[in-house]
Design a protein around this motif. Structure first.
Motif, PDB file in Angstrom:
ATOM      1  N   LEU A  21      33.356  49.415  98.488  1.00 22.54           N
ATOM      2  CA  LEU A  21      32.607  48.773  97.408  1.00 22.54           C
ATOM      3  C   LEU A  21      31.095  48.955  97.584  1.00 22.54           C
ATOM      4  O   LEU A  21      30.370  49.138  96.605  1.00 22.54           O
ATOM      5  N   GLY A  22      30.628  48.907  98.820  1.00 16.09           N
ATOM      6  CA  GLY A  22      29.207  49.122  99.066  1.00 16.09           C
ATOM      7  C   GLY A  22      28.767  50.506  98.620  1.00 16.09           C
ATOM      8  O   GLY A  22      27.718  50.668  97.978  1.00 16.09           O
ATOM      9  N   SER A  42      33.104  48.147  74.990  1.00 10.69           N
ATOM     10  CA  SER A  42      34.184  48.882  75.643  1.00 10.69           C
ATOM     11  C   SER A  42      33.673  49.576  76.905  1.00 10.69           C
ATOM     12  O   SER A  42      34.398  49.677  77.908  1.00 10.69           O
ATOM     13  N   GLY A  43      32.427  50.037  76.875  1.00 13.40           N
ATOM     14  CA  GLY A  43      31.825  50.599  78.081  1.00 13.40           C
ATOM     15  C   GLY A  43      31.724  49.564  79.183  1.00 13.40           C
ATOM     16  O   GLY A  43      32.000  49.862  80.357  1.00 13.40           O
ATOM     17  N   ASP A  44      31.333  48.355  78.820  1.00 11.24           N
ATOM     18  CA  ASP A  44      31.288  47.268  79.813  1.00 11.24           C
ATOM     19  C   ASP A  44      32.663  47.029  80.419  1.00 11.24           C
ATOM     20  O   ASP A  44      32.803  46.817  81.630  1.00 11.24           O
ATOM     21  N   ALA A  58      40.344  57.217  92.917  1.00 11.86           N
ATOM     22  CA  ALA A  58      40.021  58.407  92.134  1.00 11.86           C
ATOM     23  C   ALA A  58      39.933  58.067  90.641  1.00 11.86           C
ATOM     24  O   ALA A  58      39.022  58.519  89.936  1.00 11.86           O
ATOM     25  N   LEU A  59      40.887  57.272  90.167  1.00 11.41           N
ATOM     26  CA  LEU A  59      40.854  56.838  88.771  1.00 11.41           C
ATOM     27  C   LEU A  59      39.626  55.976  88.493  1.00 11.41           C
ATOM     28  O   LEU A  59      39.008  56.072  87.420  1.00 11.41           O
ATOM     29  N   GLY A  60      39.262  55.135  89.455  1.00 14.41           N
ATOM     30  CA  GLY A  60      38.089  54.292  89.293  1.00 14.41           C
ATOM     31  C   GLY A  60      36.817  55.106  89.153  1.00 14.41           C
ATOM     32  O   GLY A  60      35.954  54.808  88.313  1.00 14.41           O
ATOM     33  N   ALA A  64      36.820  50.026  86.293  1.00 20.96           N
ATOM     34  CA  ALA A  64      36.533  50.964  87.381  1.00 20.96           C
ATOM     35  C   ALA A  64      36.369  50.231  88.701  1.00 20.96           C
ATOM     36  O   ALA A  64      36.906  50.644  89.739  1.00 20.96           O
ATOM     37  N   THR A  65      35.647  49.129  88.669  1.00 22.83           N
ATOM     38  CA  THR A  65      35.433  48.349  89.886  1.00 22.83           C
ATOM     39  C   THR A  65      36.738  47.782  90.417  1.00 22.83           C
ATOM     40  O   THR A  65      36.987  47.777  91.629  1.00 22.83           O
TER      41      THR A  65
END
Length: 320
Positions: free
Chosen positions: A131-132, A107-109, A66-68, A115-116
């Motif tokens: 992941l898919g 920072s976005g990167d 959820a956080l991701g 997130a991943t």
């Protein structure tokens, strides 16, 4: 049974408790700033409520995913603000204004990678599927953003193209959250697909409501002045439909040197003459009902079915 309120508390606490590497604060301070800036947080809510709706015993077991999802959503907003040259986001200066464009991009990167990592922190048996789903969703969102940019310079955008663009840019992440929560709870493929379809329809209703509010909403309740889409000549369902049905009238207004308030007023008069407010509201309602129809699944807990039903109806009627 977990409650929506308890789930919201879990999400807020987890975001506040996120730990970032201390070695390079210049990279991670903007990430913290972005994540703590609030927002509706509907995506992590959808993931955790979907998890609970299909028998997930403890929503904390799906909290990292959820956080991701929320981290990824905020990453897209951070980069969108750079592309749009936006000054404010959620009542605060955007990252590229407070720091710099280079910082916002980097920072976005970092947010995308974080997130991943969060999403991938699940059991090996479900990791490839999770992941898919996430990677496919990310690629669709990038496609939607590209289409949105291309539409800025086009005068021939159709309603069908617009609906596909908002499906990609907005709906698929809601759908991903719904499906991922069901997957993590061990729901069947049929149930997972039903929740994905729910998220797609919910997202379309949500975005169309945004379009409607920007033109016909109450500025006090909406939280900002109406008419921004008209002033910026932004392609919306309203503008595209009006262009196809009253192009000359609309072009005469849009190409005339008018003050912003007068331009907004004249375009709205065209919209009202074409009954676009009522037609857009009817379309929003149809997508909300389509979302609700996706909940006709015996696997879903009846109490959570009521929650998702009410969420769809509230989204179609929200004022901000």
């Amino acid at each position: 049974m977990e409650s929506p309120e308890r789930i919201n508390e879990l999400i807020a606490g987890a975001i506040a408790g996120l730990a970032y590497p201390a070695a390079v604060p210049g990279l991670f301070d903007p990430v913290r700033y972005t994540m703590e800036s609030g927002g509706k947080r509907i995506r992590p809510q959808l993931l955790l409520t979907s998890y609970c709706a299909f028998g997930g015993e403890n929503p904390e077991h799906a909290l990292k995913q959820a956080l991701g999802i929320e981290m990824f959503h905020n990453f897209t907003l951070l980069h969108d603000d750079v592309m749009d040259r936006a000054d404010m986001r959620r009542g605060r200066p955007t990252v590229h204004r407070r720091w710099s464009e280079s910082t916002a991009i980097l920072s976005g990167d970092a947010m995308l990678t974080l997130a991943t990592q969060l999403i991938a922190d699940c059991t090996p048996d479900i990791l490839p599927a999770v992941l898919g789903l996430f990677n496919n969703t990310a690629m669709e969102i990038y496609q939607g953003q590209q289409l949105d940019m291309e539409f800025e310079s086009r005068k021939d955008v159709t309603v069908g193209e617009y609906m596909e663009m908002i499906r990609l840019k907005t709906s698929v992440l809601l759908a991903c959250a719904c499906r991922m929560g069901a997957m993590l709870a061990g729901a069947s493929e049929t149930a997972c697909q039903s929740m994905y379809d729910y998220g797609i329809a919910l997202g379309l209703a949500f975005q169309l409501r945004d379009d409607w509010l920007d033109t016909f909403g109450d500025p006090i309740e909406f939280g900002k002045e109406i008419g921004g889409d008209i002033v910026n000549n932004k392609k919306t369902w309203l503008l595209i439909t009006a262009s196809s049905e009253a192009r000359q009238d609309l072009d005469d207004i849009l190409f005339e040197d008018l003050e912003a308030k007068e331009r907004i007023a004249q375009v709205i008069r065209v919209y009202r003459r074409l009954d676009l407010s009522e037609r857009c509201l009817a379309l929003i309602d149809s997508y909300a009902e389509k979302a609700i129809s996706c909940l006709d699944n015996p696997e879903i807990d009846s109490r959570w079915k009521e929650y998702f039903t009410e969420l769809a109806r509230r989204s179609a009627k929200r004022t901000h």
